[in-house]
Write an enzyme that holds these catalytic residues in place. Structure first.
Site, PDB file in Angstrom:
ATOM      1  N   PHE A  27       9.907  -0.691   3.514  1.00 43.23           N
ATOM      2  CA  PHE A  27       8.488  -0.832   3.876  1.00 43.23           C
ATOM      3  C   PHE A  27       8.133  -2.276   4.227  1.00 43.23           C
ATOM      4  CE2 PHE A  27       8.673   2.725   0.883  1.00 43.23           C
ATOM      5  CZ  PHE A  27       7.921   3.697   1.528  1.00 43.23           C
ATOM      6  N   TYR A  83       0.825  -1.223   0.000  1.00 39.34           N
ATOM      7  CA  TYR A  83       0.000   0.000   0.000  1.00 39.34           C
ATOM      8  C   TYR A  83       0.863   1.280   0.000  1.00 39.34           C
ATOM      9  CZ  TYR A  83      -3.310   3.424   2.029  1.00 39.34           C
ATOM     10  OH  TYR A  83      -4.068   4.527   2.302  1.00 39.34           O
ATOM     11  N   VAL A 118     -18.634   0.897  15.935  1.00 36.70           N
ATOM     12  CA  VAL A 118     -17.841   2.003  16.480  1.00 36.70           C
ATOM     13  C   VAL A 118     -17.319   1.533  17.843  1.00 36.70           C
ATOM     14  CG1 VAL A 118     -17.895   4.393  17.317  1.00 36.70           C
ATOM     15  CG2 VAL A 118     -19.207   3.743  15.275  1.00 36.70           C
ATOM     16  N   ASN A 145       8.011  -9.838  -1.430  1.00 35.89           N
ATOM     17  CA  ASN A 145       7.719 -11.283  -1.520  1.00 35.89           C
ATOM     18  C   ASN A 145       6.252 -11.543  -1.875  1.00 35.89           C
ATOM     19  OD1 ASN A 145       6.338 -10.779   0.845  1.00 35.89           O
ATOM     20  ND2 ASN A 145       7.581 -12.114   2.140  1.00 35.89           N
ATOM     21  N   ARG A 186      -8.150  10.183  15.753  1.00 30.54           N
ATOM     22  CA  ARG A 186      -6.879   9.836  15.104  1.00 30.54           C
ATOM     23  C   ARG A 186      -6.489  10.893  14.082  1.00 30.54           C
ATOM     24  NH1 ARG A 186      -7.411   6.801  18.590  1.00 30.54           N
ATOM     25  NH2 ARG A 186      -7.109   4.543  18.672  1.00 30.54           N
ATOM     26  N   TYR A 238       3.224  -6.301  17.159  1.00 22.06           N
ATOM     27  CA  TYR A 238       3.499  -5.492  15.965  1.00 22.06           C
ATOM     28  C   TYR A 238       4.205  -4.199  16.368  1.00 22.06           C
ATOM     29  CZ  TYR A 238       2.760  -1.922  12.472  1.00 22.06           C
ATOM     30  OH  TYR A 238       2.966  -0.869  11.601  1.00 22.06           O
TER      31      TYR A 238
HETATM   32  P1  NAD Z   1       1.444  -3.586   3.062  1.00 24.13           P
HETATM   33  O1  NAD Z   1       1.201  -4.910   3.699  1.00 24.13           O
HETATM   34  O2  NAD Z   1       0.466  -3.112   2.075  1.00 24.13           O
HETATM   35  O3  NAD Z   1       2.895  -3.553   2.388  1.00 24.13           O
HETATM   36  C1  NAD Z   1       3.982  -4.286   2.899  1.00 24.13           C
HETATM   37  C2  NAD Z   1       4.616  -5.009   1.716  1.00 24.13           C
HETATM   38  O4  NAD Z   1       5.751  -5.741   2.188  1.00 24.13           O
HETATM   39  C3  NAD Z   1       3.668  -6.025   1.057  1.00 24.13           C
HETATM   40  O5  NAD Z   1       3.673  -5.816  -0.336  1.00 24.13           O
HETATM   41  C4  NAD Z   1       4.253  -7.394   1.422  1.00 24.13           C
HETATM   42  O6  NAD Z   1       4.037  -8.329   0.389  1.00 24.13           O
HETATM   43  C5  NAD Z   1       5.712  -7.056   1.611  1.00 24.13           C
HETATM   44  N1  NAD Z   1       6.448  -7.912   2.570  1.00 24.13           N
HETATM   45  C6  NAD Z   1       6.053  -8.298   3.801  1.00 24.13           C
HETATM   46  N2  NAD Z   1       7.023  -9.046   4.373  1.00 24.13           N
HETATM   47  C7  NAD Z   1       8.048  -9.116   3.488  1.00 24.13           C
HETATM   48  C8  NAD Z   1       9.323  -9.723   3.493  1.00 24.13           C
HETATM   49  N3  NAD Z   1       9.744 -10.419   4.547  1.00 24.13           N
HETATM   50  N4  NAD Z   1      10.107  -9.601   2.391  1.00 24.13           N
HETATM   51  C9  NAD Z   1       9.690  -8.902   1.304  1.00 24.13           C
HETATM   52  N5  NAD Z   1       8.484  -8.298   1.244  1.00 24.13           N
HETATM   53  C10 NAD Z   1       7.682  -8.404   2.325  1.00 24.13           C
HETATM   54  O7  NAD Z   1       1.622  -2.533   4.265  1.00 24.13           O
HETATM   55  P2  NAD Z   1       1.683  -0.950   4.192  1.00 24.13           P
HETATM   56  O8  NAD Z   1       0.445  -0.432   4.789  1.00 24.13           O
HETATM   57  O9  NAD Z   1       2.103  -0.520   2.858  1.00 24.13           O
HETATM   58  O10 NAD Z   1       2.851  -0.690   5.239  1.00 24.13           O
HETATM   59  C11 NAD Z   1       4.193  -0.488   4.835  1.00 24.13           C
HETATM   60  C12 NAD Z   1       5.055  -0.347   6.071  1.00 24.13           C
HETATM   61  O11 NAD Z   1       4.583   0.752   6.841  1.00 24.13           O
HETATM   62  C13 NAD Z   1       5.016  -1.559   6.991  1.00 24.13           C
HETATM   63  O12 NAD Z   1       6.308  -1.768   7.506  1.00 24.13           O
HETATM   64  C14 NAD Z   1       4.052  -1.145   8.080  1.00 24.13           C
HETATM   65  O13 NAD Z   1       4.315  -1.784   9.288  1.00 24.13           O
HETATM   66  C15 NAD Z   1       4.327   0.346   8.176  1.00 24.13           C
HETATM   67  N6  NAD Z   1       3.181   1.100   8.686  1.00 24.13           N
HETATM   68  C16 NAD Z   1       1.967   0.994   8.096  1.00 24.13           C
HETATM   69  C17 NAD Z   1       0.881   1.710   8.591  1.00 24.13           C
HETATM   70  C18 NAD Z   1      -0.486   1.621   7.955  1.00 24.13           C
HETATM   71  O14 NAD Z   1      -1.450   2.097   8.534  1.00 24.13           O
HETATM   72  N7  NAD Z   1      -0.634   1.070   6.761  1.00 24.13           N
HETATM   73  C19 NAD Z   1       1.035   2.536   9.714  1.00 24.13           C
HETATM   74  C20 NAD Z   1       2.304   2.637  10.293  1.00 24.13           C
HETATM   75  C21 NAD Z   1       3.369   1.916   9.766  1.00 24.13           C
HETATM   76  C1  UD1 Z   2      -4.184   0.624  14.166  1.00 21.51           C
HETATM   77  C2  UD1 Z   2      -3.215  -0.135  15.019  1.00 21.51           C
HETATM   78  C3  UD1 Z   2      -1.836   0.481  14.846  1.00 21.51           C
HETATM   79  C4  UD1 Z   2      -1.426   0.483  13.379  1.00 21.51           C
HETATM   80  C5  UD1 Z   2      -2.483   1.212  12.572  1.00 21.51           C
HETATM   81  C6  UD1 Z   2      -2.216   1.136  11.098  1.00 21.51           C
HETATM   82  C7  UD1 Z   2      -4.503  -1.007  16.900  1.00 21.51           C
HETATM   83  C8  UD1 Z   2      -4.733  -0.948  18.369  1.00 21.51           C
HETATM   84  N1  UD1 Z   2      -3.654  -0.108  16.403  1.00 21.51           N
HETATM   85  O1  UD1 Z   2      -4.205   1.981  14.598  1.00 21.51           O
HETATM   86  O2  UD1 Z   2      -0.895  -0.274  15.582  1.00 21.51           O
HETATM   87  O3  UD1 Z   2      -0.164   1.129  13.210  1.00 21.51           O
HETATM   88  O4  UD1 Z   2      -3.761   0.610  12.816  1.00 21.51           O
HETATM   89  O5  UD1 Z   2      -2.301  -0.162  10.620  1.00 21.51           O
HETATM   90  O6  UD1 Z   2      -5.048  -1.859  16.209  1.00 21.51           O
HETATM   91  N2  UD1 Z   2     -12.419   1.885  14.766  1.00 21.51           N
HETATM   92  C9  UD1 Z   2     -13.760   1.605  14.939  1.00 21.51           C
HETATM   93  N3  UD1 Z   2     -14.281   0.557  14.250  1.00 21.51           N
HETATM   94  C10 UD1 Z   2     -13.540  -0.233  13.403  1.00 21.51           C
HETATM   95  C11 UD1 Z   2     -12.171   0.073  13.238  1.00 21.51           C
HETATM   96  C12 UD1 Z   2     -11.634   1.123  13.949  1.00 21.51           C
HETATM   97  O7  UD1 Z   2     -14.449   2.298  15.665  1.00 21.51           O
HETATM   98  O8  UD1 Z   2     -14.084  -1.194  12.830  1.00 21.51           O
HETATM   99  C13 UD1 Z   2     -11.839   3.057  15.471  1.00 21.51           C
HETATM  100  C14 UD1 Z   2     -10.710   2.720  16.420  1.00 21.51           C
HETATM  101  O9  UD1 Z   2     -11.182   2.438  17.696  1.00 21.51           O
HETATM  102  C15 UD1 Z   2      -9.868   4.010  16.343  1.00 21.51           C
HETATM  103  C16 UD1 Z   2     -10.097   4.522  14.919  1.00 21.51           C
HETATM  104  O10 UD1 Z   2     -11.291   3.905  14.473  1.00 21.51           O
HETATM  105  O11 UD1 Z   2     -10.394   4.964  17.242  1.00 21.51           O
HETATM  106  C17 UD1 Z   2      -8.965   4.163  13.959  1.00 21.51           C
HETATM  107  O12 UD1 Z   2      -8.718   2.761  14.043  1.00 21.51           O
HETATM  108  P1  UD1 Z   2      -7.694   2.008  13.058  1.00 21.51           P
HETATM  109  O13 UD1 Z   2      -7.960   2.403  11.663  1.00 21.51           O
HETATM  110  O14 UD1 Z   2      -7.741   0.547  13.377  1.00 21.51           O
HETATM  111  O15 UD1 Z   2      -6.289   2.639  13.440  1.00 21.51           O
HETATM  112  P2  UD1 Z   2      -5.555   2.705  14.876  1.00 21.51           P
HETATM  113  O16 UD1 Z   2      -6.284   1.964  15.914  1.00 21.51           O
HETATM  114  O17 UD1 Z   2      -5.252   4.128  15.157  1.00 21.51           O
END
Ligand code: NAD
Ligand code: UD1
Length: 338
Positions: free
Chosen positions: A80, A11, A217, A32, A231, A149
């Site tokens: 990532f 993503y 919610v 991968n 958030r 995580y």
């Molecule tokens: P995503 O799952 O869409 O992308 C991660 C990608 O990494 C995927 O394409 C997956 O196939 C690949 N991958 C996973 N493990 C691998 C490995 N061992 N070797 C090679 N490829 C591998 O996730 P994203 O939302 O794009 O997140 C990207 C990064 O940002 C992640 O490290 C995630 O923890 C971090 N992050 C995401 C969010 C979020 O809300 N999406 C928030 C904070 C941090």
């Molecule tokens: C979550 C993860 C965080 C991660 C991030 C991005 C938890 C506790 N935290 O953050 O570690 O980095 O996603 O992947 O899971 N909500 C609802 N109904 C739903 C889903 C969410 O009410 O079905 C609310 C939650 O309580 C929160 C807000 O929406 O208040 C956002 O939730 P979410 O999108 O899951 O993100 P975070 O909890 O902030």
């Protein structure tokens, strides 16, 4: 620059690859495909008309990393690749530590061996745990994480600080994302959640599609204006831009540089529901349930540091984020039905 992007078909990675290509960088993607599809490469090509090099493989495969570094003259790495589901991490912590921690170790080891010293690492606001004060500033305490995580990201941050302290050639940028949502405005790339989504926006989109009946919610008794969780939602393309600015700024530096990437503004769950209904003209049925374990009441960034140091400014507002998320979801459904 030649930039290796691990997790580049995912993503946030795919949106950042688009920004990199549009800024005339050469991109080598390693993924991968455990949580993404190879189609993303074609979609990126459709968006910007530029080629990239793709390796399907695992970041823990040290020999593969050596091969990639020896073949391409890489200047910087954006890391990532990793697993990101909180609930999965609680059920399978070993997999999470193996992927996120061992994967990062393998990468940094291969980088040092190859003489590549610039790393941009994807971290998360989750490392702050339950913040004592708001907004959340980069200097606030980290480590009080509530799930494997979040802990895996915190551990990698600590490892990177130790490694950078031991080798002054390294420039490590740690980007702590708040809540990335939305999709590229072309609707060709976006988030592909696996199974039933855990995160708010993907869940709302599936309710809007009629795939899921209603949104739960998670709590309306938080100490917030309307009782629901608050958030800091940030458009994924703004997040992508932050990576390019951080790489440009710190490429020649030495040390560790930490930035929050958020807008500095929080929205409650009820505000998100209302705004989604308004901008997309679709109803989101919901019910209020108990709080979700591990959730904090309010989380939003102090985004000033990235703004001042990187000249990073967000381009998209909440309406844009919600419109783009919905457009991507609809496009996906259209493609699937064809
Ligand atoms: P995503 O799952 O869409 O992308 C991660 C990608 O990494 C995927 O394409 C997956 O196939 C690949 N991958 C996973 N493990 C691998 C490995 N061992 N070797 C090679 N490829 C591998 O996730 P994203 O939302 O794009 O997140 C990207 C990064 O940002 C992640 O490290 C995630 O923890 C971090 N992050 C995401 C969010 C979020 O809300 N999406 C928030 C904070 C941090
Ligand atoms: C979550 C993860 C965080 C991660 C991030 C991005 C938890 C506790 N935290 O953050 O570690 O980095 O996603 O992947 O899971 N909500 C609802 N109904 C739903 C889903 C969410 O009410 O079905 C609310 C939650 O309580 C929160 C807000 O929406 O208040 C956002 O939730 P979410 O999108 O899951 O993100 P975070 O909890 O902030």
């Amino acid at each position: 620059m030649n930039v290796l992007v691990t997790g580049g078909t995912g993503y946030i990675g795919s949106h950042t690859v688009v920004s990199l290509l549009e800024n005339n960088h050469q991109v080598i993607v390693l993924d991968n495909l455990s949580n993404s599809s190879v189609d993303v490469i074609d979609r990126i090509h459709k968006i910007c008309g530029k080629e990239l090099i793709f390796y399907q493989g695992d970041v823990r495969d040290f020999a593969l990393l050596q091969d990639i570094f020896s073949k391409h003259n890489i200047d910087a790495v954006m890391h990532f690749a990793g697993l990101k589901s909180v609930s999965e991490s609680i059920n399978n912590p070993i997999e999470y530590y193996e992927n996120n921690v061992s994967g990062s170790l393998s990468l940094i080891k291969a980088m040092k061996e190859a003489g590549v010293f610039t790393l941009i690492f994807s971290s998360t606001a989750t490392v702050y745990g339950n913040p004592a004060t708001l907004p959340i500033h980069e200097n606030m305490p980290t480590g009080n994480t509530s799930n494997p995580y979040g802990t895996s990201k915190y551990i990698v941050e600590r490892i990177l600080q130790d490694v950078a302290a031991s080798d002054k050639r390294l420039s490590v940028v740690i980007l702590r994302y708040f809540n990335p949502i939305g999709a590229h405005t072309s609707a060709l790339i976006g988030e592909l959640p696996n199974g039933i989504p855990n995160n708010l926006l993907p869940y709302i989109c599936q309710v809007a599609m009629g795939k899921l009946q209603q949104l739960s919610v998670f709590g309306d008794d938080y100490p917030t204006a309307d009782g629901s969780g608050v958030r800091d939602y940030i458009h994924v393309m703004d997040l992508a831009d932050g990576h390019i600015l951080a790489m440009n700024k710190h490429h020649q530096d030495s040390g560790v540089f930490i930035y929050n990437l958020g807008t500095g503004r929080g929205y409650s769950v009820f505000e998100i529901i209302k705004a989604f209904e308004r901008v997309n003209k679709v109803k989101i049925p919901y019910c209020v349930t108990d709080r979700r374990t591990g959730d904090v009441a309010v989380c939003y960034a102090d985004a000033l540091y990235a703004n001042q140091k990187l000249q990073w400014q967000t381009r998209f507002n909440l309406d844009d984020m919600l419109k783009d998320a919905w457009r991507w979801q609809q496009n996906l459904a259209r493609e699937k039905s064809q």
